[in-house]
Motif scaffolding. Structure first.
Motif, PDB file in Angstrom:
ATOM      1  N   HIS A 148       0.855  -1.200   0.000  1.00  0.00           N
ATOM      2  CA  HIS A 148       0.000   0.000   0.000  1.00  0.00           C
ATOM      3  C   HIS A 148       0.883   1.240   0.000  1.00  0.00           C
ATOM      4  O   HIS A 148       2.109   1.141   0.045  1.00  0.00           O
ATOM      5  CB  HIS A 148      -0.894   0.002   1.236  1.00  0.00           C
ATOM      6  CG  HIS A 148      -0.129   0.150   2.518  1.00  0.00           C
ATOM      7  ND1 HIS A 148       0.601  -0.883   3.074  1.00  0.00           N
ATOM      8  CD2 HIS A 148       0.078   1.212   3.336  1.00  0.00           C
ATOM      9  CE1 HIS A 148       1.199  -0.467   4.181  1.00  0.00           C
ATOM     10  NE2 HIS A 148       0.900   0.811   4.353  1.00  0.00           N
ATOM     11  N   ASP A 150       0.953   5.350   1.855  1.00  0.00           N
ATOM     12  CA  ASP A 150       0.332   6.251   2.818  1.00  0.00           C
ATOM     13  C   ASP A 150       0.491   7.672   2.297  1.00  0.00           C
ATOM     14  O   ASP A 150       1.380   7.943   1.493  1.00  0.00           O
ATOM     15  CB  ASP A 150       1.010   6.125   4.194  1.00  0.00           C
ATOM     16  CG  ASP A 150       0.905   4.704   4.747  1.00  0.00           C
ATOM     17  OD1 ASP A 150      -0.220   4.194   4.836  1.00  0.00           O
ATOM     18  OD2 ASP A 150       1.946   4.096   5.050  1.00  0.00           O
ATOM     19  N   HIS A 209       4.787   0.434  -0.148  1.00  0.00           N
ATOM     20  CA  HIS A 209       5.589  -0.446   0.701  1.00  0.00           C
ATOM     21  C   HIS A 209       4.775  -1.640   1.171  1.00  0.00           C
ATOM     22  O   HIS A 209       3.546  -1.571   1.260  1.00  0.00           O
ATOM     23  CB  HIS A 209       6.180   0.317   1.885  1.00  0.00           C
ATOM     24  CG  HIS A 209       5.175   1.105   2.681  1.00  0.00           C
ATOM     25  ND1 HIS A 209       4.655   2.304   2.257  1.00  0.00           N
ATOM     26  CD2 HIS A 209       4.586   0.851   3.880  1.00  0.00           C
ATOM     27  CE1 HIS A 209       3.808   2.772   3.158  1.00  0.00           C
ATOM     28  NE2 HIS A 209       3.746   1.899   4.155  1.00  0.00           N
TER      29      HIS A 209
HETATM   30 CO    CO Z   1       2.143   2.064   5.476  1.00  0.00          CO
END
Ligand code: CO
Ligand code: SIN
Length: 406
Positions: A148, A150, A209
């Motif tokens: 995913h 962020d 990551h």
């Molecule tokens: Co993350």
């Protein structure tokens, strides 16, 4: 798993100075780190905190996850199928620690545990206004939250066991559909490292990551908030509206209200009157703000406790003179849940704003920056009685604690 971790130093003394090389940053000075890596590119730091132990043991973390006041999530990847549940979790609601492929995420560990708060304080070379929280994840072998990205900066500090991290910038940030969590559809990693206790990976926003536990593993994520433009605009307008309301209450006579003495009779009653649009437009055009309003909004908004934060006032508070005696002996510190920010004109304490008087400037800025005052320092500063009255009030509210080193 270790029972406790004695080796996280108490908060005030571990903050690296901007120009001094810091082990935490692989011997870069914070100033160099900020210039070269912050918001720019990933950095792997081996042994950022040598000899680290998890700030909380596995059982202590599970205990936090069992509390109503704590935000926690359980993510499982059993038989290759992702599932997510929100806490609180009673101990028997968590899968067995012998079962692989699950992870428990506990948000805001710094609000509930002094060792987690001390760990977060090591990152105060970055402004408090940007700090979000310290999340701790526990995972069994194979556990993780999938590949995913962020939208905020994060330091991923390995605090127990090993985790394999794969990461890289992605052209395609599309997500798999129909999953309870955000997992990238086509993740391609440029780099791959196994992190051991004390190792740390810094990732700027949007670097994809994936961290997979190799055996039982705990990772602390020190996350920084970056509100979106739409969140900031919405919240600012709300702040401004409240301010306008206050001003209007103070001068009720001058309430500006829509008036239309020249409205003609209409044959299309459902039509929005053009005059109404024009006049409301000119009322709105009168809304003005300056830098002070923006600072006041940011200070109150960013110091506002999260919705689940509850302060614990002392059960049997010391009266003011006993409080002063105790603080002279052992100092005081901000409670781990307290946020204290300031600018040129005002200070902002847990969402409340007050003017920064010349007298308060002396001690308040020091307390805000260090988060503690030693007894001796308090004695030097406490000639000002308004200071002791205010500090006693904050102590009674649970916003500060006596004893700087507790
Ligand atoms: Co993350
Ligand atoms: C984790 O600790 O499992 C997840 C942290 C992250 O990927 O942001």
């Amino acid at each position: 798993m270790p029972a406790r971790s004695p080796n996280v130093p108490s908060s005030p003394f571990a903050v690296p100075l901007p120009d001094e090389p810091a082990t935490l940053l692989g011997n870069l000075a914070p100033a160099q780190f900020m210039r070269r890596y912050w918001q720019k590119k990933p950095l792997l730091i081996r042994q950022a905190i040598p000899g680290i132990q998890a700030p909380l043991s596995r059982d202590e973390l599970f205990e936090l996850a069992d509390s109503e006041d704590v935000e926690s999530r359980l993510i499982t990847h059993f038989r290759k199928s992702w599932a997510m549940e929100h806490g609180p979790f009673a101990p028997d609601e968590l899968p067995s620690v012998k079962k692989r492929d699950w992870t428990l995420l506990v948000q805001g560990a710094n609000l509930h545990d002094d060792r987690a708060r001390a760990l977060l304080d090591r990152f105060r070379f970055i402004p408090d206004a940007r700090l979000d929280d310290l999340m701790i994840s526990y995972a069994t072998d194979g556990g993780g939250v999938g590949a995913h990205f962020d939208s905020y900066d994060v330091f991923l500090l390995q605090v127990h066991g090993k985790r394999r991290w794969r990461f890289g910038a992605q052209r395609d940030l599309s997500l798999k559909e129909g999953l309870p969590l955000k997992v990238l559809q086509h993740f391609e990693a440029d780099e791959e490292w196994v992190l051991e206790p004390g190792d740390m990976l810094y990732l700027p926003p949007h670097i994809a990551h994936e961290g997979v536990a190799e055996g039982e593993c705990m990772t602390a994520s020190i996350g920084f908030r970056a509100p979106s433009a739409s969140e900031l605009s919405g919240q600012f307008l709300y702040h401004l509206a409240e301010r306008l309301d206050d001003a209007r209450d103070a001068a009720a006579k001058s309430v500006q209200r829509y008036r239309d003495p020249d409205q003609p009779a209409v044959s299309h009653p459902a039509l929005l009157p053009p005059l109404l649009i024009e006049r409301v437009g000119s009322i709105l055009a009168n809304i003005a703000w300056n830098e002070k309003d923006v600072a006041s909004f940011l200070g109150t908004y960013l110091s506002e406790p999260k919705p689940n934060v509850v302060f614990d006032p002392p059960r049997r508070p010391l009266n003011e003179s006993r409080f002063i005696e105790r603080v002279k002996q052992s100092g005081l510190k901000l409670d781990k849940k307290t946020v204290l920010l300031y600018d040129k004109h005002a200070y902002f304490l847990n969402g409340e704003q007050d003017l920064l008087s010349g007298k308060a400037k002396k001690w308040l800025l020091e307390l805000a920056d260090k988060r503690y005052l030693e007894g001796k320092r308090f004695v030097t500063l406490s000639g000002d009685s308004s200071m002791t009255v205010l500090l006693h009030e904050w102590y009674c509210a649970g916003w500060i604690q006596v004893d700087a080193n507790a």
